[in-house]
Design a protein around this motif. Structure first.
Motif, PDB file in Angstrom:
ATOM      1  N   LYS A 131      -7.011  12.709  -5.572  1.00 31.41           N
ATOM      2  CA  LYS A 131      -5.956  13.144  -4.657  1.00 31.41           C
ATOM      3  C   LYS A 131      -6.131  12.483  -3.294  1.00 31.41           C
ATOM      4  O   LYS A 131      -5.157  12.014  -2.693  1.00 31.41           O
ATOM      5  CB  LYS A 131      -5.973  14.666  -4.526  1.00 31.41           C
ATOM      6  CG  LYS A 131      -4.871  15.218  -3.667  1.00 31.41           C
ATOM      7  CD  LYS A 131      -4.936  16.733  -3.637  1.00 31.41           C
ATOM      8  CE  LYS A 131      -3.886  17.312  -2.726  1.00 31.41           C
ATOM      9  NZ  LYS A 131      -4.011  18.776  -2.623  1.00 31.41           N
ATOM     10  N   ALA A 132      -7.354  12.441  -2.804  1.00 31.67           N
ATOM     11  CA  ALA A 132      -7.622  11.781  -1.517  1.00 31.67           C
ATOM     12  C   ALA A 132      -7.268  10.303  -1.584  1.00 31.67           C
ATOM     13  O   ALA A 132      -6.708   9.744  -0.627  1.00 31.67           O
ATOM     14  CB  ALA A 132      -9.091  11.967  -1.128  1.00 31.67           C
ATOM     15  N   SER A 133      -7.559   9.671  -2.705  1.00 28.36           N
ATOM     16  CA  SER A 133      -7.219   8.262  -2.885  1.00 28.36           C
ATOM     17  C   SER A 133      -5.703   8.056  -2.859  1.00 28.36           C
ATOM     18  O   SER A 133      -5.204   7.106  -2.245  1.00 28.36           O
ATOM     19  CB  SER A 133      -7.803   7.757  -4.205  1.00 28.36           C
ATOM     20  OG  SER A 133      -7.413   6.430  -4.446  1.00 28.36           O
ATOM     21  N   LEU A 134      -4.967   8.959  -3.509  1.00 25.75           N
ATOM     22  CA  LEU A 134      -3.505   8.881  -3.488  1.00 25.75           C
ATOM     23  C   LEU A 134      -2.990   9.062  -2.061  1.00 25.75           C
ATOM     24  O   LEU A 134      -2.105   8.324  -1.624  1.00 25.75           O
ATOM     25  CB  LEU A 134      -2.890   9.925  -4.422  1.00 25.75           C
ATOM     26  CG  LEU A 134      -1.369  10.035  -4.395  1.00 25.75           C
ATOM     27  CD1 LEU A 134      -0.703   8.715  -4.798  1.00 25.75           C
ATOM     28  CD2 LEU A 134      -0.908  11.177  -5.295  1.00 25.75           C
ATOM     29  N   CYS A 135      -3.539  10.020  -1.339  1.00 28.84           N
ATOM     30  CA  CYS A 135      -3.122  10.233   0.049  1.00 28.84           C
ATOM     31  C   CYS A 135      -3.345   8.980   0.896  1.00 28.84           C
ATOM     32  O   CYS A 135      -2.486   8.584   1.686  1.00 28.84           O
ATOM     33  CB  CYS A 135      -3.867  11.422   0.655  1.00 28.84           C
ATOM     34  SG  CYS A 135      -3.354  13.020  -0.015  1.00 28.84           S
ATOM     35  N   ARG A 136      -4.500   8.346   0.724  1.00 30.78           N
ATOM     36  CA  ARG A 136      -4.788   7.106   1.472  1.00 30.78           C
ATOM     37  C   ARG A 136      -3.804   5.996   1.080  1.00 30.78           C
ATOM     38  O   ARG A 136      -3.351   5.229   1.941  1.00 30.78           O
ATOM     39  CB  ARG A 136      -6.225   6.671   1.246  1.00 30.78           C
ATOM     40  CG  ARG A 136      -7.240   7.499   2.018  1.00 30.78           C
ATOM     41  CD  ARG A 136      -8.639   6.900   1.984  1.00 30.78           C
ATOM     42  NE  ARG A 136      -9.184   6.834   0.634  1.00 30.78           N
ATOM     43  CZ  ARG A 136      -9.792   7.835   0.002  1.00 30.78           C
ATOM     44  NH1 ARG A 136      -9.942   8.999   0.609  1.00 30.78           N
ATOM     45  NH2 ARG A 136     -10.264   7.687  -1.218  1.00 30.78           N
ATOM     46  N   ALA A 137      -3.471   5.907  -0.202  1.00 27.79           N
ATOM     47  CA  ALA A 137      -2.512   4.883  -0.652  1.00 27.79           C
ATOM     48  C   ALA A 137      -1.153   5.119  -0.007  1.00 27.79           C
ATOM     49  O   ALA A 137      -0.509   4.175   0.474  1.00 27.79           O
ATOM     50  CB  ALA A 137      -2.397   4.896  -2.181  1.00 27.79           C
ATOM     51  N   LEU A 138      -0.707   6.376   0.034  1.00 22.22           N
ATOM     52  CA  LEU A 138       0.579   6.688   0.659  1.00 22.22           C
ATOM     53  C   LEU A 138       0.562   6.341   2.145  1.00 22.22           C
ATOM     54  O   LEU A 138       1.515   5.771   2.673  1.00 22.22           O
ATOM     55  CB  LEU A 138       0.919   8.168   0.470  1.00 22.22           C
ATOM     56  CG  LEU A 138       1.277   8.582  -0.960  1.00 22.22           C
ATOM     57  CD1 LEU A 138       1.254  10.094  -1.101  1.00 22.22           C
ATOM     58  CD2 LEU A 138       2.627   8.017  -1.366  1.00 22.22           C
ATOM     59  N   LEU A 139      -0.528   6.673   2.813  1.00 15.70           N
ATOM     60  CA  LEU A 139      -0.644   6.377   4.242  1.00 15.70           C
ATOM     61  C   LEU A 139      -0.725   4.883   4.544  1.00 15.70           C
ATOM     62  O   LEU A 139      -0.393   4.452   5.641  1.00 15.70           O
ATOM     63  CB  LEU A 139      -1.869   7.081   4.825  1.00 15.70           C
ATOM     64  CG  LEU A 139      -1.723   8.575   5.033  1.00 15.70           C
ATOM     65  CD1 LEU A 139      -3.076   9.200   5.362  1.00 15.70           C
ATOM     66  CD2 LEU A 139      -0.715   8.872   6.128  1.00 15.70           C
ATOM     67  N   SER A 140      -1.140   4.110   3.565  1.00  8.52           N
ATOM     68  CA  SER A 140      -1.291   2.668   3.794  1.00  8.52           C
ATOM     69  C   SER A 140       0.045   1.930   3.802  1.00  8.52           C
ATOM     70  O   SER A 140       0.128   0.813   4.306  1.00  8.52           O
ATOM     71  CB  SER A 140      -2.214   2.054   2.737  1.00  8.52           C
ATOM     72  OG  SER A 140      -1.546   1.954   1.488  1.00  8.52           O
ATOM     73  N   LEU A 141       1.082   2.536   3.266  1.00  4.69           N
ATOM     74  CA  LEU A 141       2.386   1.874   3.191  1.00  4.69           C
ATOM     75  C   LEU A 141       3.051   1.896   4.559  1.00  4.69           C
ATOM     76  O   LEU A 141       3.007   2.896   5.265  1.00  4.69           O
ATOM     77  CB  LEU A 141       3.251   2.546   2.131  1.00  4.69           C
ATOM     78  CG  LEU A 141       2.612   2.501   0.732  1.00  4.69           C
ATOM     79  CD1 LEU A 141       3.351   3.394  -0.233  1.00  4.69           C
ATOM     80  CD2 LEU A 141       2.536   1.077   0.213  1.00  4.69           C
ATOM     81  N   LYS A 142       3.649   0.779   4.936  1.00  2.00           N
ATOM     82  CA  LYS A 142       4.133   0.611   6.308  1.00  2.00           C
ATOM     83  C   LYS A 142       5.641   0.717   6.483  1.00  2.00           C
ATOM     84  O   LYS A 142       6.117   0.981   7.576  1.00  2.00           O
ATOM     85  CB  LYS A 142       3.689  -0.761   6.852  1.00  2.00           C
ATOM     86  CG  LYS A 142       2.200  -0.973   6.847  1.00  2.00           C
ATOM     87  CD  LYS A 142       1.515  -0.076   7.823  1.00  2.00           C
ATOM     88  CE  LYS A 142       0.030  -0.399   7.870  1.00  2.00           C
ATOM     89  NZ  LYS A 142      -0.755   0.675   8.409  1.00  2.00           N
ATOM     90  N   THR A 143       6.404   0.471   5.436  1.00  2.00           N
ATOM     91  CA  THR A 143       7.862   0.449   5.587  1.00  2.00           C
ATOM     92  C   THR A 143       8.517   1.346   4.548  1.00  2.00           C
ATOM     93  O   THR A 143       7.928   1.633   3.497  1.00  2.00           O
ATOM     94  CB  THR A 143       8.418  -0.976   5.397  1.00  2.00           C
ATOM     95  OG1 THR A 143       8.212  -1.371   4.029  1.00  2.00           O
ATOM     96  CG2 THR A 143       7.764  -1.979   6.346  1.00  2.00           C
ATOM     97  N   PRO A 144       9.751   1.774   4.817  1.00  2.00           N
ATOM     98  CA  PRO A 144      10.478   2.543   3.808  1.00  2.00           C
ATOM     99  C   PRO A 144      10.624   1.772   2.489  1.00  2.00           C
ATOM    100  O   PRO A 144      10.572   2.368   1.408  1.00  2.00           O
ATOM    101  CB  PRO A 144      11.846   2.797   4.453  1.00  2.00           C
ATOM    102  CG  PRO A 144      11.571   2.766   5.917  1.00  2.00           C
ATOM    103  CD  PRO A 144      10.490   1.714   6.089  1.00  2.00           C
ATOM    104  N   GLU A 145      10.756   0.468   2.588  1.00  2.00           N
ATOM    105  CA  GLU A 145      10.896  -0.342   1.376  1.00  2.00           C
ATOM    106  C   GLU A 145       9.609  -0.318   0.533  1.00  2.00           C
ATOM    107  O   GLU A 145       9.666  -0.229  -0.694  1.00  2.00           O
ATOM    108  CB  GLU A 145      11.269  -1.782   1.735  1.00  2.00           C
ATOM    109  CG  GLU A 145      12.636  -1.926   2.377  1.00  2.00           C
ATOM    110  CD  GLU A 145      12.682  -1.544   3.867  1.00  2.00           C
ATOM    111  OE1 GLU A 145      13.791  -1.274   4.357  1.00  2.00           O
ATOM    112  OE2 GLU A 145      11.619  -1.478   4.523  1.00  2.00           O
ATOM    113  N   GLU A 146       8.454  -0.396   1.202  1.00  2.00           N
ATOM    114  CA  GLU A 146       7.180  -0.300   0.484  1.00  2.00           C
ATOM    115  C   GLU A 146       7.024   1.070  -0.172  1.00  2.00           C
ATOM    116  O   GLU A 146       6.587   1.172  -1.325  1.00  2.00           O
ATOM    117  CB  GLU A 146       5.997  -0.536   1.431  1.00  2.00           C
ATOM    118  CG  GLU A 146       5.832  -1.958   1.876  1.00  2.00           C
ATOM    119  CD  GLU A 146       4.678  -2.130   2.848  1.00  2.00           C
ATOM    120  OE1 GLU A 146       4.296  -3.305   3.049  1.00  2.00           O
ATOM    121  OE2 GLU A 146       4.160  -1.141   3.407  1.00  2.00           O
ATOM    122  N   MET A 147       7.390   2.117   0.558  1.00  2.00           N
ATOM    123  CA  MET A 147       7.282   3.467   0.005  1.00  2.00           C
ATOM    124  C   MET A 147       8.234   3.646  -1.167  1.00  2.00           C
ATOM    125  O   MET A 147       7.875   4.247  -2.180  1.00  2.00           O
ATOM    126  CB  MET A 147       7.563   4.510   1.086  1.00  2.00           C
ATOM    127  CG  MET A 147       7.429   5.944   0.592  1.00  2.00           C
ATOM    128  SD  MET A 147       5.769   6.386   0.024  1.00  2.00           S
ATOM    129  CE  MET A 147       4.934   6.542   1.593  1.00  2.00           C
TER     130      MET A 147
END
Length: 111
Positions: free
Chosen positions: A16-32
């Motif tokens: 779960k922590a790894s997923l949270c870090r992955a989500l936080l690493s995305l910079k743009t709406p397009e990446e998300m």
């Protein structure tokens, strides 16, 4: 929560922590958008969108019935989101506040 017959190699909290870090690493709406489309099934994504869609209405104090009429989201889902807004961990409120600040900043930048 789904049951597993085997213990995963990575504990749930670590994953779960790894997923949270992955989500936080995305910079743009397009990446998300790309990440969410890869991560979620269309049905899972629809559920997330429906839940997020009702948050602004709940924060404005709009009635469940009116929210349903405006969004076609079920009363059950609206109630679930309202419960987490009021008794959850503060995630909806934090995200809504951040989104509101970002919209205001973007508006000022355009003016």
């Amino acid at each position: 929560m789904k049951r597993r017959s085997l213990d995963p190699e990575t504990p749930d909290e670590s994953a779960k922590a790894s997923l949270c870090r992955a989500l936080l690493s995305l910079k743009t709406p397009e990446e998300m958008d790309a990440f969410l489309n890869d991560l979620c099934t269309p049905a899972e994504l629809e559920v997330l969108i429906d839940r997020w869609r009702v948050v602004p209405y709940l924060l404005e104090g709009v009635s469940y019935r009116e929210i349903h009429e405006r969004t076609a989201v079920s009363i059950t889902t609206i109630g679930r989101v309202a419960r987490y807004l009021n008794q959850g961990n503060g995630g909806y409120l934090a995200a809504a506040a951040r989104a509101s600040r970002n919209r205001a900043t973007a508006k000022r930048a355009k003016a």
